[in-house]
Design a protein around this motif. Structure first.
Motif, short mmCIF file in Angstrom:
data_model
loop_
_atom_site.label_atom_id
_atom_site.label_comp_id
_atom_site.label_asym_id
_atom_site.label_seq_id
_atom_site.Cartn_x
_atom_site.Cartn_y
_atom_site.Cartn_z
N ARG A 219 -13.77 34.38 -27.18
CA ARG A 219 -14.71 35.06 -26.29
C ARG A 219 -14.44 36.55 -26.26
O ARG A 219 -15.38 37.37 -26.28
CB ARG A 219 -14.62 34.45 -24.88
N PRO A 224 -18.78 33.76 -29.49
CA PRO A 224 -19.07 32.66 -28.56
C PRO A 224 -19.25 31.30 -29.22
O PRO A 224 -18.90 30.28 -28.63
CB PRO A 224 -20.35 33.13 -27.86
N ILE A 251 -20.72 30.32 -20.97
CA ILE A 251 -20.91 31.16 -22.16
C ILE A 251 -22.39 31.34 -22.46
O ILE A 251 -22.86 32.46 -22.72
CB ILE A 251 -20.19 30.55 -23.38
#
Length: 333
Positions: A219, A224, A251
């Motif tokens: 991250r 992602p 996310i």
């Protein structure tokens, strides 16, 4: 039975060679005391294995000063306490052992570890240095020194000592974990990820320890999709644990993929239909897409399941938009 037989043999030997003299009696008493302490040590180890920590500690205190309880034997007991996160008990024993022998390598090394675990890294560093002054040095001692330095914020120095440990043992998991954490502290997420992955390869049975950090590195590196893959793998290992699904949903929310975030909140509700916070987290997703009617319903459901959600309303990102809806006021009724 073997201990009793051994004691009988000693008594016979003493009587044959010394008779009933004071020296003979002293020898017999010494052997009896040694055997009693060894029996106590066995009991302590059994109690620790059975996680009877308080009983084990009380018994340990009764023999820790005995000359028949070897300092290294007692350090082995300390390690068992430490491995079970009973640091205070271990520290008490170590300070008694330090009075018995101020230059015992094991005692100094274990003191460094104990103080580091208690976030007293000045003391951890002091005892690490004292242990390192006694040659030869082990990978454990280098790691303890590195841990103390990391705790003191001396990150470049910490890396050097972790590397010294790895020169002795290239697969020493404690050093690999320490480097991963130190690079994480440095915000060098590429290197941190490298060492967390290496740790996972070496200790697959401890994979759970790396879960958060590996996904977090991805991250931080703005990857992602890789982070989501990690969380998906975690979920597959235990499909009753919804925490990875929460992470994935967040996310997607950060990526402004609100439909995908909703999909994962719905997965959570499929597993735990009464999870109020899954409904609560849906509210912002729905409001972001101007589905305010549905957002209000989700909010009401969340509060119905857990009244604590009521006190979180004004932390919603889209609260201003939600407040304008005609049914918002009904939430307070």
């Amino acid at each position: 039975m073997r201990k009793v037989s051994f004691l009988v043999l000693v008594i016979v030997f003493v009587f044959v060679f010394t008779g009933c003299s004071n020296v003979g009696k002293q020898m017999i008493n010494s052997v009896k005391s040694r055997i009693e302490v060894q029996e106590q040590l066995e009991k302590i180890n059994k109690l620790l294995d059975d996680e009877e920590f308080d009983k084990a500690f009380e018994l340990t205190k009764s023999i820790v000063n005995s000359p028949f309880a070897g300092v290294d034997e007692m350090n082995a007991i300390v390690v068992k306490f430490q491995d079970k996160n009973r640091i205070e008990e271990g520290l008490y024993i170590l300070n008694v052992l330090l009075l018995r022998n101020k230059n015992n390598d094991n005692t100094l090394n274990n003191l460094s570890w104990a103080y580091h675990m208690l976030y007293k890294n000045e003391s951890a560093n002091y005892f690490a240095d004292r242990a390192l002054d006694i040659l030869p040095n082990s990978e454990y001692e280098y790691v303890n020194k590195a841990n103390a330095l990391r705790g003191l914020g001396k990150l470049d120095e910490a890396i050097k000592y972790y590397d010294m440990a790895l020169k002795i043992n290239s697969n020493f998991s404690e050093a690999i974990w320490g480097k991963a954490m130190t690079y994480n502290d440095m915000q060098n997420y590429i290197k941190s990820l490298e060492f967390f992955k290496k740790y996972r390869e070496i200790k697959p049975e401890d994979e759970e320890s790396t879960r958060y950090y590996i996904a977090s590195c991805y991250r931080e590196m703005n990857q992602p999709i890789n982070a989501i893959k990690e969380y998906e793998n975690h979920f597959k290992k235990d499909e009753t644990d919804t925490s990875p699904l929460y992470s994935i949903a967040y996310i997607y929310y950060e990526q402004k993929e609100y439909n995908k975030a909703l999909e994962y909140y719905n997965k959570i509700l499929g597993i735990e239909p009464d999870d109020a916070w899954a409904y609560f987290n849906q509210v912002d997703c729905l409001a972001k897409m101007d589905r305010i009617d549905e957002a209000i319903k989700a909010l009401k459901k969340a509060i119905e399941l857990d009244p604590e959600c009521f006190y979180e309303i004004y932390y919603l990102d889209e609260i201003d938009k939600i407040k304008k809806h005609k049914e918002f006021v009904t939430i307070f009724q």
